[in-house]
Design an enzyme around this catalytic site. Structure first.
Site, PDB file in Angstrom:
ATOM      1  N   SER A  67     -13.556 -14.413 -10.257  1.00 28.24           N
ATOM      2  CA  SER A  67     -13.230 -13.103  -9.692  1.00 28.24           C
ATOM      3  C   SER A  67     -13.274 -11.999 -10.737  1.00 28.24           C
ATOM      4  O   SER A  67     -13.472 -10.824 -10.409  1.00 28.24           O
ATOM      5  CB  SER A  67     -11.842 -13.136  -9.044  1.00 28.24           C
ATOM      6  OG  SER A  67     -10.847 -13.449 -10.011  1.00 28.24           O
ATOM      7  N   HIS A  68     -13.095 -12.354 -12.023  1.00 28.50           N
ATOM      8  CA  HIS A  68     -13.085 -11.360 -13.096  1.00 28.50           C
ATOM      9  C   HIS A  68     -14.332 -11.434 -13.969  1.00 28.50           C
ATOM     10  O   HIS A  68     -14.424 -10.736 -14.979  1.00 28.50           O
ATOM     11  CB  HIS A  68     -11.861 -11.569 -13.996  1.00 28.50           C
ATOM     12  CG  HIS A  68     -10.570 -11.148 -13.383  1.00 28.50           C
ATOM     13  ND1 HIS A  68     -10.046 -11.753 -12.266  1.00 28.50           N
ATOM     14  CD2 HIS A  68      -9.687 -10.186 -13.738  1.00 28.50           C
ATOM     15  CE1 HIS A  68      -8.892 -11.196 -11.961  1.00 28.50           C
ATOM     16  NE2 HIS A  68      -8.649 -10.238 -12.831  1.00 28.50           N
ATOM     17  N   GLU A 113      -8.728 -10.896  -6.583  1.00 31.74           N
ATOM     18  CA  GLU A 113      -8.933 -12.035  -5.688  1.00 31.74           C
ATOM     19  C   GLU A 113      -9.024 -11.570  -4.240  1.00 31.74           C
ATOM     20  O   GLU A 113      -9.808 -12.107  -3.454  1.00 31.74           O
ATOM     21  CB  GLU A 113      -7.787 -13.038  -5.850  1.00 31.74           C
ATOM     22  CG  GLU A 113      -7.825 -13.846  -7.139  1.00 31.74           C
ATOM     23  CD  GLU A 113      -8.954 -14.866  -7.159  1.00 31.74           C
ATOM     24  OE1 GLU A 113      -9.561 -15.118  -6.093  1.00 31.74           O
ATOM     25  OE2 GLU A 113      -9.231 -15.414  -8.244  1.00 31.74           O
TER      26      GLU A 113
END
Length: 335
Positions: A47-48, A189
């Protein structure tokens, strides 16, 4: 099932570097961000990772972050370093600060780094891990645009505001790595679930009426649920004090969002403490840390904080990382 492609860490780094430079980021500013993107993917935090590269590129283009910024470092006290990130990416500003923070901590036992006029620093634990690898206890704080409503309130005041602690092991790694936000889950998220059209668990967020929701789009219009209720709000306030008040950065409720293209630079902040265990523990740090870890590992099924990321990194170095084709397609616009 989502189509994926397997990329090596070098391929991930190169992909991120090329996209950022093509969007208008200087090569020297893109480099630490590309390295961190590969590290994040290797740690299993998709997600990052590469999913954020198109957002970074859009933010360079719209002026939310200055890809050509040149951070300015000062040292107002022997063990205090400050960096004005000049509305540029946090990663090169952190690198500039760490160049002085590490030797200062070794000389004085403890040193502090304060950054302002900064931007999203990605996974905070990637930065504190680096301090642990230098044999120092690394403690980090970063504030974010407001998304958490204080208990009894109706308007978001503080962000998800992560903090991280990385304890150095004798082998040059992080024996324990704690990296958590003040919310039940990181906002990225929920953004990822919205992008993929997937529902979220009802305990993650609230809609604009303050009610639990499984719709990520409604959650993004509402607020994040604090972890542990008022205790999570307390953590968020602690981080706000350290990363915004102590650095002179913008408070979360005045910062522009890390998502979207409106609002100009967020000008948030980061604060790091680097501590030499030898200066504080009368030589007992390594023994105490090892005993603590052994006591946890003595119980079957217990995972020490950081174990999951370490296992993912080992696996990624051997086998590469699965990246969704949808993410690669969005990055392709910038190549």
């Amino acid at each position: 099932m989502t189509d994926v492609q397997v990329l090596s860490l070098q391929e991930i780094e190169d992909l991120a570097q090329r996209a950022l430079v093509n969007a208008g980021t200087s090569p020297e500013n893109a480099r630490p961000l590309a390295l961190a993107t590969a590290e994040t993917e290797a740690s299993g935090i998709a997600s990052h990772g590469l999913a954020y590269i198109p957002i970074y590129c859009e933010h360079v283009q719209c002026g939310k972050v200055d890809g050509q910024a040149q951070p300015v470092r000062s040292q107002p006290a022997p063990a205090v370093i400050t960096v004005d990130a000049a509305t540029g990416f946090a990663h090169p500003a952190i690198d500039l600060g760490f160049d002085k923070l590490v030797p200062a901590a070794r000389e004085y036992g403890v040193a502090a780094l304060a950054l302002h006029n900064s931007y999203n620093c990605g996974v905070l634990g990637c930065h504190t891990r680096r301090l642990a690898e230098e044999g120092l206890m690394g403690i980090g704080f970063t504030n974010a645009p407001a998304s958490i409503v204080p208990v009894g309130g109706c308007r978001a005041v503080v962000g998800t505001n992560p903090f991280s602690i990385a304890a150095p092991d004798s082998d040059g790694s992080a024996a324990i790595l704690i990296d958590q936000s003040a919310s039940v889950i990181a906002k990225s998220e929920i953004t990822k679930h919205a992008r993929e059209g997937r529902p979220i668990p009802p305990e993650w967020a609230l809609d604009s009426d303050g009610q639990p929701t499984t719709d990520p789009d409604l959650a993004l219009k509402g607020s994040m649920a604090p972890s542990g209720g008022y205790k999570g709000v307390g953590v968020a306030l602690m981080v706000e004090l350290m990363a915004a008040a102590m650095t002179g950065a913008t408070l979360g409720f005045n910062a522009s969002p890390f998502s979207g293209t409106k609002g100009g630079p967020p000008k948030t902040g980061q604060f790091f403490l680097a501590i030499d265990p030898g200066a504080t523990s009368t030589g007992l740090f390594a023994e105490r840390l090892a005993t603590l870890v052994e006591e946890m590992r003595d119980q079957p099924g217990v995972r020490v904080p950081g174990d999951g990321r370490n296992a993912a990194r080992r696996r990624a170095k051997r086998k590469g990382v699965e990246v969704s084709s949808a993410t690669l397609e969005k990055i392709g616009k910038w190549l």
